[in-house]
Structures are given as structure tokens and as C-alpha cells.
Design an enzyme around this catalytic site. Structure first.
Site, short mmCIF file in Angstrom:
data_model
loop_
_atom_site.label_atom_id
_atom_site.label_comp_id
_atom_site.label_asym_id
_atom_site.label_seq_id
_atom_site.Cartn_x
_atom_site.Cartn_y
_atom_site.Cartn_z
N THR A 38 0.81 -1.22 0.00
CA THR A 38 0.00 0.00 0.00
C THR A 38 0.84 1.26 0.00
O THR A 38 0.44 2.28 -0.55
CB THR A 38 -0.94 -0.01 1.23
N TYR A 61 -8.22 0.73 -3.02
CA TYR A 61 -7.14 1.23 -3.87
C TYR A 61 -6.39 0.02 -4.42
O TYR A 61 -6.63 -1.13 -4.01
CB TYR A 61 -6.17 2.09 -3.04
N THR A 117 1.68 -4.31 4.18
CA THR A 117 1.55 -4.55 5.64
C THR A 117 1.03 -5.94 5.96
O THR A 117 1.21 -6.42 7.08
CB THR A 117 0.61 -3.52 6.28
N ASP A 118 0.39 -6.60 5.00
CA ASP A 118 -0.25 -7.89 5.33
C ASP A 118 0.74 -8.92 5.85
O ASP A 118 0.44 -9.65 6.78
CB ASP A 118 -0.98 -8.46 4.10
N LYS A 170 0.56 -7.05 12.84
CA LYS A 170 -0.54 -6.21 12.37
C LYS A 170 -1.78 -6.66 13.13
O LYS A 170 -2.25 -7.78 12.96
CB LYS A 170 -0.73 -6.37 10.88
N GLU A 203 -0.98 -27.45 28.39
CA GLU A 203 -2.20 -28.03 27.78
C GLU A 203 -1.96 -29.43 27.22
O GLU A 203 -2.90 -30.20 27.01
CB GLU A 203 -2.68 -27.12 26.63
N1 DGL Z 1 -2.40 -6.01 -0.21
C1 DGL Z 1 -1.89 -5.54 1.05
C2 DGL Z 1 -0.36 -5.76 1.12
O1 DGL Z 1 0.31 -5.54 0.11
C3 DGL Z 1 -2.17 -4.09 1.24
C4 DGL Z 1 -2.01 -3.72 2.65
C5 DGL Z 1 -0.88 -2.73 2.89
O2 DGL Z 1 0.20 -2.80 2.27
O3 DGL Z 1 -1.08 -1.91 3.82
O4 DGL Z 1 0.11 -6.13 2.18
#
Ligand code: DGL
Length: 358
Positions: free
Chosen positions: A42, A56, A122-123, A195, A315
Site C-alpha cells: 500500500t 485502492y 503490511t499484510d 498487524k 495443555e
Molecule cells: N495487499 C496488502 C499488502 O500488500 C495491502 C495492505 C498494505 O500494504 O497496507 O500487504
């Protein structure tokens, strides 16, 4: 991290004498040299309008355009960019992780590179940051950064996140702290951070807290990591040719054995069990995992619960079953560590040591 003044002066002299100064990637200056390795996400995204903060296309803007959009960087460091990939990070593969880490490893060996920034979706940012933390042998700052909103959106967070990442990567006091993540003014440990919100700019947090903050171009440190990393790691990307297949299966009420059976037949070397609570395993699944262990597959007990950590023999009788616990690592990070650890050992006791230490 700045080269010492004498070495920088000598480098400048050598470059001048050999006439190489014109082709030098950096003008010789007193500023640190930072390389930005762009992979997409992103932070390189673009939306149709300023109101599109969540709708987007990721991985569109090239690194040179990202850097050109931040002239303030020239006051921080000599910065140059490389476009390693241009992908959404959910699509990262093990091969791409290896390629990226090898590039980072090659650059940190260069005397004219003082720090590295990796721009990333971020993923899976937390997985890449942890991987680099485990396998890149350096004390130079490596900072992974992303954004939750594209640069085209109102209150976009990418520009400041990237500026902060370069500040941290250019700072002597960032050295030796492992791979870092700068998001939302905070400096997080690449090991600890995850995240935790999928639609807010304060998405990245760690249950153990940030290491510090970066505010108006200055770092404020409050903690340092105690787990092994980078220069103190026993792992080295320069010696890793591939990563063993390690998969995750989450558990929940009424969970059937279907996914465990399917993954167990796929040639995996380890299975990360993402259990509820303290990594609990349903009574009907215990024999399935024990059978996989008997076939040589390592069982790594992790938890789907965000915080806390899995206790050995709590556990489940891990000693009796010859299973490993993931400590405080969530399944997605336990998978990374298991794959890296398996490049060195197949001994479950050694695997458990590694999970305690990293
Ligand atoms: N498709 C997600 C990624 O590339 C977008 C999320 C992001 O980068 O914040 O991880």
C-alpha cells in the site's frame, strides 16, 4: 550508521583520485548512505480519489517516485532506491523472501551503505521483518516500513512512515537492535510486532511494547530486544539455499481432521498448530498430530490468541509427544522460525532451544 570520518575522508580521496567520483552512487558527503529496497504494498499504492483510504490498488508507485515525493529525505541521508519486487505482500513466496534477504545481506556488507529500508505491504510485513531479523548477519540498521493508506488518500500515512524509516536507518543509535519496523511514529521490534488492526493507521503493535518512537526526525528509545537476532544469530542467509515447507493449521470448536490430514500429506517438515487458549489441541486431533510426528513431521504448538505465550507441558504433554511449543510467537511467525531452524537441525530438542532463544 556513519562510517568514521577518517574512512569517509579516505574514501572521498580515493574516489576523487580514481576519477570514480562521478560514477559514485553517492556524492561523498558527511551524511549516512541509506538504500531503500521497495517490494510493493500500500505504501506504493494508489486510489481513485483522496477519499479512497481503504479502496485502492497496492504495488503501483515505483520506488524512485516514492523517494522523489519526499525531498525532506535529502536532509537526513543520501538515499537511493532499488525496486526488488512490486507486489502485494499477501503474495510473497519463500523464494522472494530469500531473494530479498540476499540483497539486504549483500548491501550491508558494502562499506558505503550505512542502513537499509525495506518498503513492504503490511499484510505479511511482520513475517518478512522477522525473517530478516533471523538471517541477516549485521549490526547495521534494517528498517521495514509500510502504510495502511495509499499516498493518494487524505491523511495518508506512508510518507511520514517512510521518512521515519530513513531517519531510523540512518541513525547510529539504531544499530544492534535487530530488524526494526517504523509505523505510526513508533519503532517496533521486527520480532515482536504484528498487524493487529486491518484498517487503522495504528495497526502495528507488540504485546511487549514498542522499542521507542521517532518524532520530528529524532529517535527516542525506551527498550532494546533480548532475543537473539541479526549479528547474534546462528543463522545466515548466505548459507541458506531453500526453506523447508512448514504449514499452519488453525484449530477451533468442532474442528475436523480434514485440514491436518491434507497438509500432513503435502510433504511438510513441520506443522504449526494454531490452537485456542494456551495452544490447546482437541482430543480427536491429538492422535492425528502424534501420527504425523511418528512420520517425522515436527509439531509446533502455537496459539491463535494474540498475546501471552504457550507453556510447555501445560495443555499437552509435549515431552511425551516430542512436540515443540512456539513460546510467544503467533502461528505466522512460528512458521518462519521453524522453516529457518530446520535449515540447521531436525532435532526437536534443538528446535525447542531455538524457539526459546529467538
Ligand atoms: N495487499 C496488502 C499488502 O500488500 C495491502 C495492505 C498494505 O500494504 O497496507 O500487504
Amino acid at each position: 550508521m556513519r562510517m568514521n570520518p577518517w574512512r569517509r575522508w579516505l574514501t572521498g580521496l580515493v574516489l576523487a583520485v580514481t576519477g570514480a567520483v562521478g560514477s559514485a552512487q553517492y556524492a561523498v558527503s558527511s551524511q549516512p548512505n541509506v538504500v531503500v529496497l521497495a517490494t510493493g504494498g500500500t505504501i506504493a499504492g494508489a486510489g481513485a480519489s483522496a477519499l479512497n483510504s481503504a479502496t485502492y490498488a497496492a504495488a503501483k508507485v515505483p520506488v524512485d517516485k516514492l523517494l522523489a515525493g519526499l525531498p525532506e529525505l535529502t536532509k537526513v541521508a543520501n538515499v537511493r532506491g532499488e525496486q526488488v519486487f512490486q507486489i502485494a505482500s499477501e503474495s510473497f513466496t519463500n523464494e522472494q523472501l530469500l531473494t530479498l534477504a540476499r540483497r539486504v545481506s549483500a548491501l550491508v556488507k558494502q562499506a558505503d551503505v550505512d542502513g537499509i529500508v525495506v518498503t513492504h505491504g503490511t499484510d505479511t510485513l511482520e513475517e518478512t521483518a522477522y525473517f530478516l531479523n533471523l538471517v541477516v548477519r549485521t549490526s547495521k540498521p534494517i528498517v521495514v516500513v509500510g502504510s495502511m493508506r495509499p499516498g493518494t488518500a487524505l491523511s495518508a500515512d506512508g510518507a511520514l512512515n517512510l521518512y521515519d524509516a530513513v531517519v531510523v536507518a540512518a541513525s547510529n543509535d539504531s544499530a544492534g537492535k535487530g530488524v526494526l519496523v517504523t509505523m505510526n511514529d513508533e519503532i517496533q521490534s521486527g520480532r515482536d510486532v504484528s498487524k493487529n488492526v486491518n484498517i487503522k493507521t495504528n495497526a502495528f503493535t507488540s504485546q511487549w511494547g514498542p522499542l521507542g518512537m521517532v518524532v520530528e526526525g529524532k529517535n527516542y528509545w525506551f527498550r532494546a530486544p533480548v532475543k537473539r537476532h541479526t549479528g547474534g544469530s546462528e543463522f545466515n542467509i548466505d548459507e541458506i539455499t531453500s526453506l523447508a515447507p512448514v504449514e499452519i493449521v488453525y484449530s477451533y470448536g468442532n474442528v475436523p481432521r480434514t485440514a491436518f490430514d491434507a497438509v500432513g500429506k503435502s510433504g511438510i517438515k513441520a506443522l504449526v498448530h494454531g490452537g485456542p487458549g494456551n495452544g490447546s489441541v482437541a482430543d480427536r486431533i491429538v492422535p492425528v498430530l502424534r501420527d504425523l510426528r511418528a512420520k517425522g513431521v515436527h509439531i509446533i504448538r502455537s496459539s491463535r490468541v494474540a498475546d501471552g505465550f504457550v507453556l510447555r507441558n501445560a495443555e499437552q504433554p509435549d515431552d511425551q509427544y516430542d512436540w515443540v511449543v512456539a513460546h510467544d510467537l503467533r502461528p505466522q511467525k512460528a512458521r518462519i522460525l521453524a522453516a529457518v531452524a530446520l535449515t540447521k537441525t531436525n532435532d526437536p530438542k534443538e528446535l525447542q532451544r531455538i524457539f526459546w532463544e529467538y
